[in-house]
Design a protein around this motif. Structure first.
Motif, short mmCIF file in Angstrom:
data_model
loop_
_atom_site.label_atom_id
_atom_site.label_comp_id
_atom_site.label_asym_id
_atom_site.label_seq_id
_atom_site.Cartn_x
_atom_site.Cartn_y
_atom_site.Cartn_z
N LEU A 290 0.75 -1.09 0.28
CA LEU A 290 0.32 -0.06 0.09
C LEU A 290 0.76 1.47 0.06
CD1 LEU A 290 -2.92 -0.76 2.64
CD2 LEU A 290 -3.12 -1.87 -0.53
N PHE A 291 0.46 2.64 -1.22
CA PHE A 291 1.26 3.64 -1.20
C PHE A 291 0.61 4.72 -1.32
CE2 PHE A 291 3.00 6.80 -3.56
CZ PHE A 291 5.10 7.15 -3.01
N PHE A 292 0.59 5.08 0.11
CA PHE A 292 -0.05 6.42 0.92
C PHE A 292 0.68 7.54 0.77
CE2 PHE A 292 -1.80 2.95 3.40
CZ PHE A 292 -3.00 3.69 3.50
N ASP A 293 0.71 7.72 -0.88
CA ASP A 293 1.47 9.40 -1.41
C ASP A 293 0.77 10.17 -0.55
OD1 ASP A 293 3.21 10.83 -3.03
OD2 ASP A 293 2.40 11.26 -4.53
N GLU A 294 1.61 11.44 -0.50
CA GLU A 294 1.54 13.31 -0.08
C GLU A 294 0.41 12.44 1.18
OE1 GLU A 294 -1.17 15.51 -1.68
OE2 GLU A 294 0.92 15.51 -3.73
N ALA A 334 4.37 8.25 1.55
CA ALA A 334 5.52 9.09 1.39
C ALA A 334 4.78 10.59 1.74
CB ALA A 334 5.15 9.28 -0.59
N SER A 335 5.62 11.78 1.46
CA SER A 335 6.14 13.10 1.92
C SER A 335 6.88 13.78 1.54
CB SER A 335 5.51 13.12 4.19
OG SER A 335 6.01 14.87 4.45
N ASN A 336 6.48 15.25 1.27
CA ASN A 336 7.62 15.84 1.17
C ASN A 336 8.54 16.49 2.42
OD1 ASN A 336 6.82 15.66 -1.37
ND2 ASN A 336 6.06 17.60 -1.38
#
Length: 437
Positions: A290-294, A334-336
């Motif tokens: 599972l990929f949670f972008d932002e 994933a987070s900036n």
């Protein structure tokens, strides 16, 4: 389908009905066969759970409409023709499916009869902390307001219907209940340019995906370690976070699902948790990535409690933390900015991987790999100088290369000129509000 276990199940129901309607006590003890003798594909975790005889019967009862759609009706209708209405048996009719659908009352009647203590035990099979509920195998549908809990219909997870009948789970399709799409890429590991430290951490992650089951089960660490693996990818946009997730799936045989957070996060109290629970329940049958972008939108920092809304928001984050921690597969957030993620999540990540902007040498590699083989670079193109002079992410470099190639195609040429690249760089700087020097 003709499964031996349902022949026993039919005898169990018939025997229970005969015992109920007979004036003499003539109940026989009929046991379901061992899981190894079932014709269904029994998941390994059900075998390891050591389910009781009654739990097996409830399992077959819930599965029956999906496997033998007319079995319950054939037994019940025969009995009702001689006895009339029989409310003790429970059961309902579906909207499209017109056959008999068992309720909690059906399970109580078949397995416990009038035995009060036994009925209490069977009711516990539908509690939130029971094996069935923890793994989202089966549960009771919410009953009509004011009606007894056990009048609720027994719902069997569609994923587990597939596991029991065909031995595998179909890939979930994008929908409101599963707001996630598969990430795919035609690129290879050698196309990804990362710093040495970042690349090493990614290889460690790949090792866990490949050998995690061996560590937990063959090496006996399941008692000491929580299931699953959680990783945080943080760094500026365009530095390879999404591509890395795609490649991890590609090279480990796992599907990577990118979660659409706009469909998960809700302003209504309780809806975000419900949406996430549904998503994870579907995903964890296959233990894919599972990929949670932002991810800041869902896993951001908790705030000081000023009002009821703040208190609820903090409870929501706590629930998300607990639910993600119980997922058996790999979860990537994933987070900036790492600082945007709640500290409680950060402490529970096994890997925190920084994706920095590429350095000059890494940028040169990106430039060299980016241009298609069918074009040539004009002699005045100095990629070394461009790489050293302009600080760009990998995604920005690809945008510039695309622009330069389109310029060449527009001029009906197969040559890339320095001017094409410089103009492309200027466009990227303008997009980001930067001044080109």
């Amino acid at each position: 389908m003709n499964f031996t276990e349902f022949e026993y199940f039919k005898d169990i129901i018939q025997n229970r009905l005969d015992d109920y309607f007979s004036e003499e006590a003539n109940a026989q003890q009929i046991k379901t066969p061992s899981f190894k003798d079932w014709g269904l594909f029994v998941p390994e975790m059900c075998i390891e759970a050591g389910l009781s005889e009654e739990e097996k019967i409830v399992l077959l009862l819930a599965l029956c409409p999906h496997v033998h759609s007319n079995l319950l009706d054939s037994i019940i209708q025969d009995r009702l023709s001689t006895t009339g209405d029989f409310p003790q048996l429970g059961g309902v009719r579906g909207k499209n499916y017109r056959g008999f659908l068992p309720t909690g009352e059906t399970a109580l009647f078949i397995t416990a009869g009038e035995d009060i203590e036994k009925r209490k035990e069977i009711q516990s099979f539908f509690d939130p902390d029971h094996f069935f509920a923890k793994h989202r195998i089966l549960w009771l549908e919410e009953p009509v307001a004011g009606e007894p809990r056990m009048s609720g219909k027994i719902v069997f997870s569609q994923e587990y219907v597939e596991l029991f009948t065909i031995g595998k789970v179909s890939k979930p399709e994008f929908s409101m209940k599963f707001p996630a799409q598969i990430l795919e890429t035609e690129m290879k590991w050698e196309d990804l340019v990362l710093s040495t430290e970042t690349n090493q951490q990614i290889q460690e992650l790949q090792t866990w995906i490949t050998h995690g089951d061996t560590l937990l089960h063959d090496w006996g660490m399941h008692k000491k370690l929580k299931p699953g693996y959680r990783a945080l990818f943080h760094g500026p946009p365009g530095t390879g976070k999404t591509l890395t997730a795609s490649l991890l799936g590609k090279y480990t045989g796992k599907d990577v699902y990118k979660i659409d957070l706009s469909m998960v996060v809700s302003k209504f109290i309780g809806e975000t948790e419900k949406n996430l629970a549904n998503l994870l329940a579907k995903a964890e049958k296959t233990e894919n990535i599972l990929f949670f972008d932002e991810a800041d939108a869902l896993f951001g920092k908790r705030t000081n409690v000023r009002d009821a809304h703040d208190k609820y928001a903090n409870q929501e984050v706590s629930y998300l933390l607990q639910r993600i921690e119980s997922y058996k597969g790999l979860v990537i957030l994933a987070s900036n900015f790492k600082s945007n993620i709640d500290d409680a999540f950060v402490r529970r990540f096994q890997s925190i991987i920084h994706f920095p902007l590429p350095k000059a040498q890494e940028r040169l590699l990106l430039w060299e790999k980016a241009f298609p083989s069918k074009v040539r670079l004009q002699q005045d193109v100095d990629l070394t100088n461009i790489a050293q002079r302009y600080e760009l992410s990998g995604a920005e470099i690809m945008n510039i290369v695309q622009y330069a190639c389109l310029c060449a195609l527009g001029d009906n040429k197969k040559t890339i000129y320095q001017s094409y690249i410089i103009n492309g760089i200027q466009r990227e700087f303008q997009k980001g509000g930067r001044v080109m020097r």
